[in-house]
Scaffold this motif. Structure first.
Motif, short mmCIF file in Angstrom:
data_model
loop_
_atom_site.label_atom_id
_atom_site.label_comp_id
_atom_site.label_asym_id
_atom_site.label_seq_id
_atom_site.Cartn_x
_atom_site.Cartn_y
_atom_site.Cartn_z
N VAL A 61 1.00 -1.31 -0.10
CA VAL A 61 -0.11 0.01 0.02
C VAL A 61 0.91 1.06 -0.12
O VAL A 61 0.61 2.13 -0.71
N LEU A 62 1.93 1.29 0.79
CA LEU A 62 2.84 2.33 0.69
C LEU A 62 3.51 2.57 -0.63
O LEU A 62 3.47 3.86 -1.09
N TRP A 63 3.73 1.41 -1.24
CA TRP A 63 4.45 1.81 -2.55
C TRP A 63 3.42 1.94 -3.59
O TRP A 63 3.51 2.90 -4.54
N SER A 64 2.30 1.45 -3.33
CA SER A 64 1.24 2.27 -4.32
C SER A 64 0.87 3.70 -4.16
O SER A 64 0.84 4.28 -5.10
N ASP A 192 12.53 12.53 -6.65
CA ASP A 192 13.56 11.61 -6.20
C ASP A 192 13.46 11.32 -4.76
O ASP A 192 13.85 10.21 -4.18
N ARG A 193 13.01 12.26 -3.89
CA ARG A 193 12.76 11.97 -2.44
C ARG A 193 11.63 10.71 -2.38
O ARG A 193 11.98 10.04 -1.21
N SER A 197 12.09 7.36 -0.55
CA SER A 197 11.08 6.82 0.50
C SER A 197 10.81 5.41 0.14
O SER A 197 10.34 4.62 0.84
N PHE A 198 10.45 5.23 -1.18
CA PHE A 198 10.27 3.60 -1.86
C PHE A 198 11.25 2.96 -1.35
O PHE A 198 10.90 1.77 -0.89
N ILE A 227 17.89 3.81 -2.40
CA ILE A 227 18.27 4.88 -1.52
C ILE A 227 19.21 5.68 -1.78
O ILE A 227 19.30 6.93 -1.93
N ALA A 228 20.46 4.84 -2.22
CA ALA A 228 21.84 5.30 -2.66
C ALA A 228 21.53 6.25 -4.07
O ALA A 228 22.10 7.25 -4.10
#
Lengths: 400, 150
Positions: A61-64, A192-193, A197-198, A227-228
């Motif tokens: 759900v977060l990724w969605s 990008d931010r 978070s993804f 992240i990197a």
């Protein structure tokens, strides 16, 4: 322009299409949790399976949500005023929403090896699902959801990085009045931010797959990679100037600027020394000054930077920036130390002569002029909202 | 009437550029050419449709900086900040007694700027800034003058 399959589902397939995007995601969460609870109770699974299932659903759900936030952002870019940069952004957009659905292919590319591994190893299926074949079928649906979204995150992240890198390179080859809009650059940073978070959200999967060390390291690698790369992309994109080289030259060279303020009975206007850090303009003001008091009351300011040619008045250039002042006193200093150190370095190199003279005549300095940064004198950054450029008689509005 | 100090008058008489700040939603700053009438007023010319004139017609309070910049020594930076109220003279709409003023202003402009700029009559308006307060600085030294109401 094409859309991602997931977007199309949310937009067109009932019941999701009845809701706005935010609520559609919540609805998805609700349905998935309901299904999860039903299945785990019917199959008599241990509580830990339900909890870990719920955690996986949370990641999906977060990724969605992130997917649905990022996608419309990518569609907002306006054509840049530098041809090369315009093509780079155009290509970035085309690749992200390509008809060949690369995000889907990558998702499948994650999914297939993943299930092959899960069925060969069986650790996770035994651990959570007691190898119940019906439940495994439902788990596969969830695993696909994870893999597909991981594919989107991966593809977006790589495209972001390539875009940032190519934009920075292209920005070095700009001609006099080429630039890419400030708000578009800011939007790229926001994308990008979100991409970062993804990657962070991916760590939530670690407790779920912890019993399987190979998978755990694969997911860790995936998250760290996102992240990197996103961090690097943010770093690179913040180096792309939003002003054309012609104006940057003037900002760098001009030793003085005029700061105008609405003031009290009368408007207030003062000359200041200024530096430009490649992004915004900074000046320094004394805590005891009228300017400081006015800025604390109302941060709205106008800055004028100009170049005077005493021999030919009509060859003059000037930049006027309307915006607001961010005053770096108290807490703002703590969170911006690297930036402020860079600004002080710029002041030192641009006004070396001034500082020397200050040093020579220390005893003559009034209190407000004492060079005790932050204590007596605070840096102020101008956040632009409207920029106008005069080149001789030509008036050019710089779009943000 | 309060007499402005010698150094202030010198700045007003020897500088070609002034920076005018007017008010609208944001402050508005423009470089101007100006002349000083040796008493308590500064004059400049501008197109009627310009942003500064539109601002002044709504809000007469303005400020003006005239300064000498020394790029090497901050102790030589010298300037004045003038607070004043502006009055716009529109050609064709001025009172008889004001013609004198306008004529004098044109003459002042010609003698000050004719070397550099061709002054032609483009129907520009003339704006008078009646000085109310003047702050003078040289390096860290500050002094403020208040003009008497005339």
């Amino acid at each position: 322009m094409e859309k991602w399959i997931y977007e199309l589902i949310v937009e067109r397939v009932p019941p999701f299409s009845y809701f706005n995007r935010e609520n559609a995601v919540l609805l998805q969460l609700f349905i998935m949790l309901l299904a999860g609870v039903l299945i785990s109770s019917l199959a008599n699974l241990p509580a830990i399976s339900a909890v870990m299932g719920a955690l996986t659903i949370l990641v999906v759900v977060l990724w969605s949500r992130l997917t649905l936030v990022i996608a419309p952002m990518i569609r907002t870019f306006r054509p840049s005023l530098s041809e090369m940069e315009r093509e780079i952004v155009e290509r970035y957009r085309k690749l992200l929403f390509s008809r060949y659905r690369p995000e889907f292919i990558i998702g499948a590319g994650f999914f297939i090896p993943l299930i092959l591994h899960l069925f060969r190893d069986m650790t996770l299926f035994q651990h959570y699902l007691r190898s119940n074949i019906y439940v495994i079928f439902f788990a596969l649906v969830l695993i696909w959801d994870v893999a597909y979204r991981a594919g989107i995150g991966f593809w977006v992240c790589i495209m972001n990085f390539v875009r940032s890198y190519r934009l920075l390179k292209a920005s070095r080859m700009r001609e006099a009045m080429d630039y890419t809009f400030l708000n578009d650059l800011k939007m790229m940073k926001r994308i990008d931010r979100n991409s970062l978070s993804f990657g962070v959200a991916g760590f939530l999967l670690i407790p779920v797959i912890y019993p399987d060390p190979i998978l755990t390291s694969a997911v860790m690698l995936y998250s760290l990679f996102l992240i990197a790369l996103s961090g690097l992309s943010i770093f690179i994109i913040s180096r792309v100037p939003w002003l054309p080289p012609d104006m940057i030259g003037l900002m760098r060279e001009a030793k003085f600027a005029y700061i105008g303020h609405i003031g009290g009975k009368f408007p207030h206007l003062t000359p200041v020394v200024q530096v430009f850090d490649g992004y915004n303009l900074f000046f320094v003001t004394a805590r005891k000054s009228v300017k400081y008091r006015l800025l604390k009351r109302n941060p709205r300011v106008t800055v004028l930077i100009d170049e005077r040619d005493e021999r030919d008045f009509f060859r003059n250039r000037a930049i006027m920036i309307h915006g607001y002042a961010r005053v770096y006193d108290s807490w703002a200093v703590m969170f911006n130390i690297p930036k402020l150190l860079r600004v002080f370095r710029l002041f030192r190199s641009k006004y070396g002569g001034y500082l020397k003279k200050y040093g020579e005549r220390k005893e003559r300095l009034p209190d407000a002029w004492r060079l005790t940064p932050i204590v007596k004198r605070v840096p102020v950054e101008i956040i632009p909202e409207n920029v106008i450029y005069w080149r001789g008689a030509r008036r050019i509005r710089i779009r943000l | 009437m309060a007499m402005l100090a010698q150094e202030v008058r010198e700045l007003l008489n020897t500088n070609y550029f002034g920076y005018l700040c007017t008010r609208s939603e944001y402050p508005h700053i423009t470089p101007i050419f100006f002349v000083y009438d040796q008493r308590s007023s500064i004059y400049f010319m501008s197109e009627y449709s310009s942003k500064k004139i539109r601002n002044i017609l709504r809000d007469r309070h303005v400020s003006l900086v005239i300064d000498l910049r020394d790029e090497d020594d901050p102790f030589n930076n010298e300037g004045i900040l003038v607070f004043g109220t502006a009055k716009v003279y529109i050609p064709g709409e001025v009172e008889m007694y004001e013609y004198d003023i306008l004529y004098t202003v044109y003459e002042l402009f010609k003698s000050k700027y004719s070397e550099f700029v061709e002054f032609e009559d483009r129907g520009d308006v003339i704006v008078e800034i009646k000085m109310e307060r003047v702050s003078y600085w040289k390096g860290p030294f500050f002094k403020s003058y208040r003009m008497a109401e005339s």
